[in-house]
Structures are given as C-alpha cells and as structure tokens.
Scaffold this active site. Structure first.
Site: not given
Length: 206
Positions: A29, A31-32, A66, A69-70, A87, A91
């Site tokens: 989260d 990083v998102t 970005d 994160d995934g 996310d 986006d």
C-alpha cells in the site's frame, strides 16, 4: 497486448526490487500511494510547462515502478480486496493527472484542439473503468476492449514524447482524438457486453 507485455517487463526488471522491499518491511500500500504521489507531481509539474521529453519519460518510469506493489502482494501471498481497491482508485487519480497536465499545456500554449481532445480523453478515461466496475458490482463482467489503461497511457505518452522530439502539435491532437474514439468504442463494447448478459438473464428467468 500492451498490458501483458508490460507485466512481463515489470516482472523481469522489478521483481528483485519487490522482493527487496518486502524483506525491508515496506507494505504494498505504501508503494501504491508513493507511486501515485510521484505520478501526479511529475505530470502536473513537467507537462504543463511543456517538458515533453523529460515528462513522459519520467512518468513512464514512475508508472512502471508503481507496478511493484502488485509484485510485492504476490510475493507476500496476500493480495487483498483493499489493496485491489486502493490500486484501482489511485490509478484513476494518476490517469487524471496525466491528461490534466496535457490539458493545462494546451491552455498555456493556446492549443485549443489539444485542450479539447485531452479533456475528452480525461472524461472517457474515467468512464471506461467505471463501466467495468459498475458491471462487476451488479454481478456481471465488462472487461476488455481496445482502450484499456495501459493502451491509453502508452498512446498519450508516446504522442507527447513525439512532440517533444520535434513532431508537430497536430500529431498529439490526432493521437488524443483517436484515443478518445477508442475509449468511446470501448465503453460501447462494455455496455453491449452487459446488455447481452442482462438479456440472457431475463431469458433464463422467463
């Protein structure tokens, strides 16, 4: 196709970064949110000022980072509904910032058609994912189409970069115009998909 290629690239390049961040105790989260803040900052700083080489290149790097994160969530084995919601929502914020940056440059440069086409892309860029989300909220599917997020960003940033490298402004106008039409068509595709499903459900009920 672009989305798949992007995932292969990010897996190869940023996989080690994702694993390092997980070991360091950084959450997906975080990083998102960081990626979104950086994208918005770069888009609304560089693009309105006409930095059409540094801007799209920096945004591309940030957007790719970005995606870490995934990768982190998969490494941890805990992809959550909250993470997916966060996310997807952020986006939309990033996309809006990018097209707003182009729009603001159009205003500053007095390029009316850039302003108009970027505004249409900004609006339709929100409608395309909304159609999918609303369909899923009703228990149906409305994915796919010819203008998914990765495709929209690639076309827009490539056109901006082309102008930055010396192409005439009409190249950007044409690219944004085609992107707007593709987004409109994708919205129609998703609406048609939902309509078919509702008709099928009605037939089964009858």
């Amino acid at each position: 196709m672009l989305s798949t290629s992007g995932r292969v690239f990010t897996n190869a390049v940023f996989g080690p970064v994702a694993r390092w961040l997980v070991r360091a105790g950084v959450s997906p989260d975080a990083v998102t949110v960081t990626g979104t803040v950086l994208t918005v900052g770069v888009a609304l700083w560089l693009l309105p000022l006409g930095h059409f080489v540094a801007g799209p290149l920096a945004i591309t790097v940030v957007v790719l980072i970005d995606s870490v994160d995934g990768l982190m969530a998969r490494t941890l084995g805990r992809s959550t509904r909250w993470g997916a919601f966060l996310d997807s929502t952020l986006d939309r914020v990033s996309d809006a910032a990018i097209f707003s940056g182009i729009l603001l440059w159009g205003v500053r440069a007095g390029e009316t058609w850039v302003l108009v086409t970027s505004l249409v892309c900004l609006v339709l860029g929100s409608v395309v994912p909304y159609a999918k989300a609303r369909a899923e909220g009703l228990g149906m599917t409305a994915s796919g189409g010819i203008a998914e997020r990765a495709d929209r960003l690639f076309v827009a940033l490539a056109a901006v970069l082309a102008v930055g490298l010396g192409a005439p402004v009409p190249v950007l106008v044409v690219a944004l115009g085609l992107l707007a039409l593709a987004s409109l068509y994708t919205t129609g595709q998703r609406m048609a998909a939902v309509h078919r499903q509702t008709r099928a459900d009605a037939g089964e009920t009858a």
